[in-house]
Design a protein around this motif. Structure first.
Motif, PDB file in Angstrom:
ATOM      1  N   ASN A  19     -69.805  19.243  43.931  1.00 45.32           N
ATOM      2  CA  ASN A  19     -69.349  18.748  43.781  1.00 45.32           C
ATOM      3  C   ASN A  19     -68.877  18.645  44.944  1.00 45.32           C
ATOM      4  O   ASN A  19     -68.699  19.189  46.217  1.00 45.32           O
ATOM      5  N   SER A  20     -69.029  16.810  45.297  1.00 45.56           N
ATOM      6  CA  SER A  20     -68.917  16.152  47.347  1.00 45.56           C
ATOM      7  C   SER A  20     -67.877  17.267  47.921  1.00 45.56           C
ATOM      8  O   SER A  20     -67.294  16.766  48.821  1.00 45.56           O
ATOM      9  N   GLU A  21     -66.299  17.526  46.996  1.00 45.44           N
ATOM     10  CA  GLU A  21     -65.526  17.857  46.940  1.00 45.44           C
ATOM     11  C   GLU A  21     -65.223  19.225  47.132  1.00 45.44           C
ATOM     12  O   GLU A  21     -63.761  19.953  47.875  1.00 45.44           O
ATOM     13  N   SER A  27     -71.246  25.367  44.817  1.00 42.89           N
ATOM     14  CA  SER A  27     -71.341  24.645  43.471  1.00 42.89           C
ATOM     15  C   SER A  27     -72.205  25.292  42.354  1.00 42.89           C
ATOM     16  O   SER A  27     -72.274  26.829  42.405  1.00 42.89           O
ATOM     17  N   GLU A 365     -74.403   8.530  52.085  1.00 41.90           N
ATOM     18  CA  GLU A 365     -73.246   8.772  51.429  1.00 41.90           C
ATOM     19  C   GLU A 365     -72.356   9.030  53.092  1.00 41.90           C
ATOM     20  O   GLU A 365     -73.184  10.021  53.188  1.00 41.90           O
ATOM     21  N   ILE A 368     -72.042  12.347  54.654  1.00 42.58           N
ATOM     22  CA  ILE A 368     -73.176  13.844  54.046  1.00 42.58           C
ATOM     23  C   ILE A 368     -73.993  13.585  54.690  1.00 42.58           C
ATOM     24  O   ILE A 368     -74.736  13.156  54.632  1.00 42.58           O
TER      25      ILE A 368
END
Length: 373
Positions: A19-21, A27, A365, A368
């Motif tokens: 989850n990038s947030e 995770s 992205e 990231i």
């Protein structure tokens, strides 16, 4: 962004829900039995009951499942299989028939299963429906983005799959050896990678019309690049993944694989592995030597000498091969450079972190970045 990464091995399937947030350490993780182990258990249960089995689904990893199927035949019980499922046992369908497997159509397989004449066993490496069911217990929904790794020997019915696998790896290193060379969107998977294509087809069938983003890799390079996400991985580096089935070592410089070897883990020992590590870096580990010892082989495009190596990163479930050695048993050349990789605190998830890095190669992205030079 949510991404499910699944690294499918011989002993385990390692799952990461990114989850990038959230912080990477938050995770969701699972380490579960490998699909081939699950299939093998189902087959052996059928053998004990004296039941006929019918194999449906698609080509997947063999090893334990194939051994169980052949034992079922030796016990005198029938094995039926659709052609796609049967290719799990051998790339040459005539060889599969010679083992005693009876090839049937999809319709015939359904009739056998529905008529209770045979137990249906679905061959499948990556099973998103089962994962969705497991996650739903914890009120977690499956994402629409996937990264999947399987070990693909390639389709070589008339050639040793060990030789063919190394021909494929050598070609990718010759093309540059960068992470991007080892990562495929579904439409980019070479025809030779039949196991990888089968998992992509299965995933897209389940996804339907959803806007699914997905990439696929081989388990070996996924683990190598995943170990490089550990902060201790200073390049030039030798990265070794000691898996349940295979041990793979790679020389990585400037994020490019320039030399590689692969062997079967049960044939390795600490002394041999340490020698391989040094000789790979020095450029004198030959293909024939590894192959004739029962391994897949080695390929060296460019060596730099072990004295130039700044870190030796070791990962994988069998890493105790080196981890439990006393100081006197570790080669002096290696000891000061040796690190047991645990990217983001999760040693068993090295392959998943390599998959994430691969995903962001195909779907960038800018915010990231997982691998440091």
């Amino acid at each position: 962004m949510l991404i499910l990464a699944a690294d499918i091995g011989t002993g385990t399937q390692d799952i990461l829900l990114f989850n990038s947030e959230k912080e990477m350490e938050n995770s969701l993780l699972m380490v579960m039995p490998a699909p081939t182990q699950i299939i093998a258990k189902k087959v052996r249960t059928a053998t004990k009951k004296g039941e006929a089995i019918v194999l449906t689904g698609n080509i997947m990893g063999g090893g334990p499942s194939t051994f169980a199927i052949r034992d079922h035949l030796k016990a005198g019980f029938p094995v039926y299989a659709t052609e796609q499922a049967a290719l799990t046992i051998n790339d040459n369908i005539e060889n599969v028939k010679a083992f005693g497997v009876r090839i049937v159509s999809d319709e015939e397989a359904k009739k056998l299963a529905c008529g209770e004449n045979a137990l249906e066993i679905v061959m499948q490496d990556f099973d998103p429906e089962s994962l969705s069911s497991a996650l739903s217990v914890f009120e977690v929904q499956m994402p629409e983005n996937y990264a999947v790794a399987v070990q693909d020997h390639g389709n070589a019915p008339e050639k040793s799959n060990r030789i063919y696998r190394f021909e494929l790896l050598r070609e990718l290193i010759e093309r540059g050896g960068k992470l991007e060379n080892f990562v495929y969107k579904p439409e980019e998977i070479p025809e030779a990678f039949t196991r990888m294509k089968a998992q992509a087809d299965s995933l897209l069938k389940v996804a339907g019309k959803r806007k699914t983003k997905s990439i696929f890799m081989d388990t070996g390079p996924a683990a190598i690049f995943g170990a490089l996400t550990d902060s201790a991985a200073v390049q030039p580096s030798i990265v070794v993944n000691i898996g349940n089935g295979h041990t793979l070592g790679a020389l990585v410089n400037e994020n490019k694989i320039t030399a590689i070897f692969e062997h079967h883990s049960f044939l390795m020992n600490p002394e041999k592995l340490q020698e391989y590590i040094i000789r790979l870096a020095d450029g004198n580990l030959g293909f024939e030597e590894v192959f004739e010892d029962g391994g897949h082989g080695s390929y060296i495009k460019e060596a730099i000498g072990f004295e130039q190596i700044r870190s030796v990163m070791v990962t994988g479930p069998k890493r105790e091969m080196l981890e439990k050695l006393s100081g006197s048993e570790i080669r002096q050349e290696i000891s000061k450079k040796l690190h047991f990789a645990a990217p983001f605190g999760s040693m068993m998830l090295s392959g998943c972190f390599g998959l994430l890095a691969g995903f962001f190669e195909k779907y960038p992205e800018p915010s990231i970045k997982l691998i440091n030079h």
